[in-house]
Design a protein around this motif. Structure first.
Motif, PDB file in Angstrom:
ATOM      1  N   GLY A   1       0.818  -1.209   0.000  1.00 38.58           N
ATOM      2  CA  GLY A   1       0.000   0.000   0.000  1.00 38.58           C
ATOM      3  C   GLY A   1       0.851   1.256   0.000  1.00 38.58           C
ATOM      4  O   GLY A   1       0.533   2.234  -0.696  1.00 38.58           O
ATOM      5  N   ALA A   2       1.954   1.234   0.766  1.00 35.14           N
ATOM      6  CA  ALA A   2       2.843   2.399   0.812  1.00 35.14           C
ATOM      7  C   ALA A   2       3.496   2.642  -0.546  1.00 35.14           C
ATOM      8  O   ALA A   2       3.661   3.800  -0.966  1.00 35.14           O
ATOM      9  CB  ALA A   2       3.909   2.190   1.889  1.00 35.14           C
ATOM     10  N   GLU A   3       3.871   1.558  -1.231  1.00 37.62           N
ATOM     11  CA  GLU A   3       4.449   1.706  -2.566  1.00 37.62           C
ATOM     12  C   GLU A   3       3.436   2.294  -3.541  1.00 37.62           C
ATOM     13  O   GLU A   3       3.781   3.128  -4.395  1.00 37.62           O
ATOM     14  CB  GLU A   3       4.933   0.348  -3.072  1.00 37.62           C
ATOM     15  CG  GLU A   3       6.163  -0.173  -2.327  1.00 37.62           C
ATOM     16  CD  GLU A   3       6.520  -1.589  -2.741  1.00 37.62           C
ATOM     17  OE1 GLU A   3       5.823  -2.147  -3.618  1.00 37.62           O
ATOM     18  OE2 GLU A   3       7.493  -2.139  -2.188  1.00 37.62           O
ATOM     19  N   LEU A   4       2.185   1.878  -3.420  1.00 39.62           N
ATOM     20  CA  LEU A   4       1.141   2.438  -4.279  1.00 39.62           C
ATOM     21  C   LEU A   4       0.950   3.923  -4.000  1.00 39.62           C
ATOM     22  O   LEU A   4       0.773   4.722  -4.932  1.00 39.62           O
ATOM     23  CB  LEU A   4      -0.170   1.685  -4.063  1.00 39.62           C
ATOM     24  CG  LEU A   4      -1.383   2.189  -4.866  1.00 39.62           C
ATOM     25  CD1 LEU A   4      -1.089   2.173  -6.362  1.00 39.62           C
ATOM     26  CD2 LEU A   4      -2.617   1.351  -4.540  1.00 39.62           C
ATOM     27  N   VAL A   5       1.000   4.295  -2.741  1.00 45.61           N
ATOM     28  CA  VAL A   5       0.898   5.714  -2.375  1.00 45.61           C
ATOM     29  C   VAL A   5       1.994   6.515  -3.064  1.00 45.61           C
ATOM     30  O   VAL A   5       1.749   7.582  -3.632  1.00 45.61           O
ATOM     31  CB  VAL A   5       0.976   5.897  -0.842  1.00 45.61           C
ATOM     32  CG1 VAL A   5       1.161   7.371  -0.480  1.00 45.61           C
ATOM     33  CG2 VAL A   5      -0.285   5.361  -0.176  1.00 45.61           C
ATOM     34  N   ASN A   6       3.212   5.995  -3.027  1.00 44.72           N
ATOM     35  CA  ASN A   6       4.341   6.705  -3.649  1.00 44.72           C
ATOM     36  C   ASN A   6       4.141   6.860  -5.158  1.00 44.72           C
ATOM     37  O   ASN A   6       4.412   7.931  -5.722  1.00 44.72           O
ATOM     38  CB  ASN A   6       5.639   5.953  -3.367  1.00 44.72           C
ATOM     39  CG  ASN A   6       6.051   6.019  -1.908  1.00 44.72           C
ATOM     40  OD1 ASN A   6       5.649   6.932  -1.184  1.00 44.72           O
ATOM     41  ND2 ASN A   6       6.824   5.046  -1.461  1.00 44.72           N
ATOM     42  N   ARG A   7       3.670   5.802  -5.800  1.00 50.94           N
ATOM     43  CA  ARG A   7       3.466   5.874  -7.255  1.00 50.94           C
ATOM     44  C   ARG A   7       2.355   6.874  -7.600  1.00 50.94           C
ATOM     45  O   ARG A   7       2.479   7.658  -8.551  1.00 50.94           O
ATOM     46  CB  ARG A   7       3.107   4.496  -7.801  1.00 50.94           C
ATOM     47  CG  ARG A   7       4.222   3.472  -7.711  1.00 50.94           C
ATOM     48  CD  ARG A   7       3.888   2.248  -8.535  1.00 50.94           C
ATOM     49  NE  ARG A   7       4.865   1.180  -8.340  1.00 50.94           N
ATOM     50  CZ  ARG A   7       4.639   0.080  -7.619  1.00 50.94           C
ATOM     51  NH1 ARG A   7       3.458  -0.092  -7.053  1.00 50.94           N
ATOM     52  NH2 ARG A   7       5.566  -0.841  -7.498  1.00 50.94           N
ATOM     53  N   LEU A   8       1.267   6.812  -6.840  1.00 49.16           N
ATOM     54  CA  LEU A   8       0.164   7.741  -7.099  1.00 49.16           C
ATOM     55  C   LEU A   8       0.586   9.185  -6.843  1.00 49.16           C
ATOM     56  O   LEU A   8       0.233  10.093  -7.609  1.00 49.16           O
ATOM     57  CB  LEU A   8      -1.036   7.389  -6.210  1.00 49.16           C
ATOM     58  CG  LEU A   8      -1.751   6.069  -6.519  1.00 49.16           C
ATOM     59  CD1 LEU A   8      -2.796   5.774  -5.447  1.00 49.16           C
ATOM     60  CD2 LEU A   8      -2.406   6.117  -7.888  1.00 49.16           C
ATOM     61  N   ALA A   9       1.349   9.387  -5.772  1.00 45.63           N
ATOM     62  CA  ALA A   9       1.793  10.738  -5.443  1.00 45.63           C
ATOM     63  C   ALA A   9       2.718  11.283  -6.524  1.00 45.63           C
ATOM     64  O   ALA A   9       2.627  12.456  -6.905  1.00 45.63           O
ATOM     65  CB  ALA A   9       2.508  10.737  -4.087  1.00 45.63           C
ATOM     66  N   GLU A  10       3.612  10.437  -7.024  1.00 47.56           N
ATOM     67  CA  GLU A  10       4.522  10.859  -8.091  1.00 47.56           C
ATOM     68  C   GLU A  10       3.738  11.245  -9.351  1.00 47.56           C
ATOM     69  O   GLU A  10       4.025  12.272  -9.991  1.00 47.56           O
ATOM     70  CB  GLU A  10       5.499   9.738  -8.410  1.00 47.56           C
ATOM     71  CG  GLU A  10       6.513  10.087  -9.496  1.00 47.56           C
ATOM     72  CD  GLU A  10       7.465   8.951  -9.785  1.00 47.56           C
ATOM     73  OE1 GLU A  10       8.285   9.091 -10.719  1.00 47.56           O
ATOM     74  OE2 GLU A  10       7.385   7.920  -9.096  1.00 47.56           O
TER      75      GLU A  10
ATOM     76  N   VAL B   1       0.238  17.802 -11.918  1.00 48.38           N
ATOM     77  CA  VAL B   1       0.110  19.194 -11.465  1.00 48.38           C
ATOM     78  C   VAL B   1       1.120  20.081 -12.179  1.00 48.38           C
ATOM     79  O   VAL B   1       0.804  21.207 -12.597  1.00 48.38           O
ATOM     80  CB  VAL B   1       0.299  19.275  -9.930  1.00 48.38           C
ATOM     81  CG1 VAL B   1       0.462  20.731  -9.495  1.00 48.38           C
ATOM     82  CG2 VAL B   1      -0.882  18.638  -9.213  1.00 48.38           C
ATOM     83  N   GLU B   2       2.349  19.581 -12.321  1.00 46.69           N
ATOM     84  CA  GLU B   2       3.427  20.390 -12.884  1.00 46.69           C
ATOM     85  C   GLU B   2       3.458  20.387 -14.414  1.00 46.69           C
ATOM     86  O   GLU B   2       4.140  21.213 -15.016  1.00 46.69           O
ATOM     87  CB  GLU B   2       4.770  19.895 -12.338  1.00 46.69           C
ATOM     88  CG  GLU B   2       4.910  20.067 -10.819  1.00 46.69           C
ATOM     89  CD  GLU B   2       6.230  19.526 -10.298  1.00 46.69           C
ATOM     90  OE1 GLU B   2       6.923  18.818 -11.068  1.00 46.69           O
ATOM     91  OE2 GLU B   2       6.560  19.805  -9.132  1.00 46.69           O
ATOM     92  N   ALA B   3       2.743  19.469 -15.047  1.00 42.18           N
ATOM     93  CA  ALA B   3       2.813  19.326 -16.502  1.00 42.18           C
ATOM     94  C   ALA B   3       2.157  20.492 -17.221  1.00 42.18           C
ATOM     95  O   ALA B   3       1.098  20.984 -16.808  1.00 42.18           O
ATOM     96  CB  ALA B   3       2.157  18.022 -16.933  1.00 42.18           C
ATOM     97  N   ALA B   4       2.802  20.924 -18.288  1.00 37.61           N
ATOM     98  CA  ALA B   4       2.184  21.896 -19.189  1.00 37.61           C
ATOM     99  C   ALA B   4       1.212  21.150 -20.098  1.00 37.61           C
ATOM    100  O   ALA B   4       1.343  19.941 -20.296  1.00 37.61           O
ATOM    101  CB  ALA B   4       3.268  22.586 -20.013  1.00 37.61           C
ATOM    102  N   PRO B   5       0.234  21.848 -20.663  1.00 41.56           N
ATOM    103  CA  PRO B   5      -0.711  21.176 -21.568  1.00 41.56           C
ATOM    104  C   PRO B   5      -0.028  20.407 -22.692  1.00 41.56           C
ATOM    105  O   PRO B   5      -0.495  19.341 -23.103  1.00 41.56           O
ATOM    106  CB  PRO B   5      -1.547  22.337 -22.099  1.00 41.56           C
ATOM    107  CG  PRO B   5      -1.509  23.358 -21.014  1.00 41.56           C
ATOM    108  CD  PRO B   5      -0.132  23.252 -20.426  1.00 41.56           C
TER     109      PRO B   5
END
Length: 217
Positions: free
Chosen positions: A178-187, A193-197
């Motif tokens: 579950g913690a690994e999934l959290v890290n992947r989702l957060a990444e 969020v940071e991506a340009a269109p």
């Protein structure tokens, strides 16, 4: 590992699972919100920018791919949340198992102490005869009974501890997953969020890798 140490390990594993359950829900929601905003920005860019209009087909294809990947990811996320929640719920009776193991270990120690205390009781030189022999026999029987009960309590305590320790190993495994999934989702959420269109296609690749990683688990 004794029952107290095993209980501590199991408690840590359960805390990890509970934290992972909460965080998977939160970060999945954050990722969905970030993707929704990115798609909104991409469509706005497509409609307002002359260069983007030339790339309309690619933008539309990437947007469709994002929607499709989210649809494919959702069942896996929900299944993982179900596993985490079920694991946390099933941990409750295991705590009782550890409590019982600890109580039995204490009882075993107490019974062993009684056996030691009874050894040598009635060692009165002036007392002899049938009554003395009967008393000594009963003391020996009580010592044997205390020794047997102590060993049975200790063995049961060890057995319960072994079962609980195996449960702790499984719960720990689920929590780490579950913690690994959290890290992947957060990444993925941060990237969205940071991506340009114009980087929408890169997010498609990120989501595709996320889906692949979840299928492999």
């Amino acid at each position: 590992m004794d029952a107290l140490a095993a209980l501590g390990a199991f408690r840590e594993a359960t805390d990890l699972v509970q934290e992972a359950t909460t965080r998977v829900r939160e970060v999945w929601a954050e990722l969905l919100a970030a993707l929704h905003d990115l798609l909104r920005r991409a469509r706005l860019w497509r409609s307002e920018d002359a260069v983007a209009r030339l790339l309309a087909a690619e933008i539309d294809a990437s947007a469709a791919a994002v929607d499709a990947l989210v649809a494919r990811l959702r069942p896996g996320i929900e299944a993982e949340l179900g596993t985490l929640a079920e694991t946390a719920n099933r941990a409750v009776p295991v705590f009782t198992l550890f409590d019982t193991a600890i109580d039995l270990a204490g009882a075993a120690g107490h019974l062993a102490g009684l056996s030691a205390e009874m050894t040598g009781r009635g060692d009165l030189e002036a007392w002899s005869g049938a009554a003395r022999e009967s008393y000594d026999r009963r003391v020996r029987e009580q010592i044997t009974a205390a020794d047997v009960a102590a060993e049975e309590a200790a063995a049961t305590s060890r057995w319960l501890t072994e079962i609980g320790t195996a449960g702790a190993a499984y719960v720990t495994k689920v929590g780490h997953r579950g913690a690994e999934l959290v890290n992947r989702l957060a990444e993925a959420a941060v990237q969205a969020v940071e991506a340009a269109p114009a980087e929408l296609a890169r997010i498609v690749t990120t989501l595709d890798r996320l889906e692949m990683a979840m299928r492999e688990e």
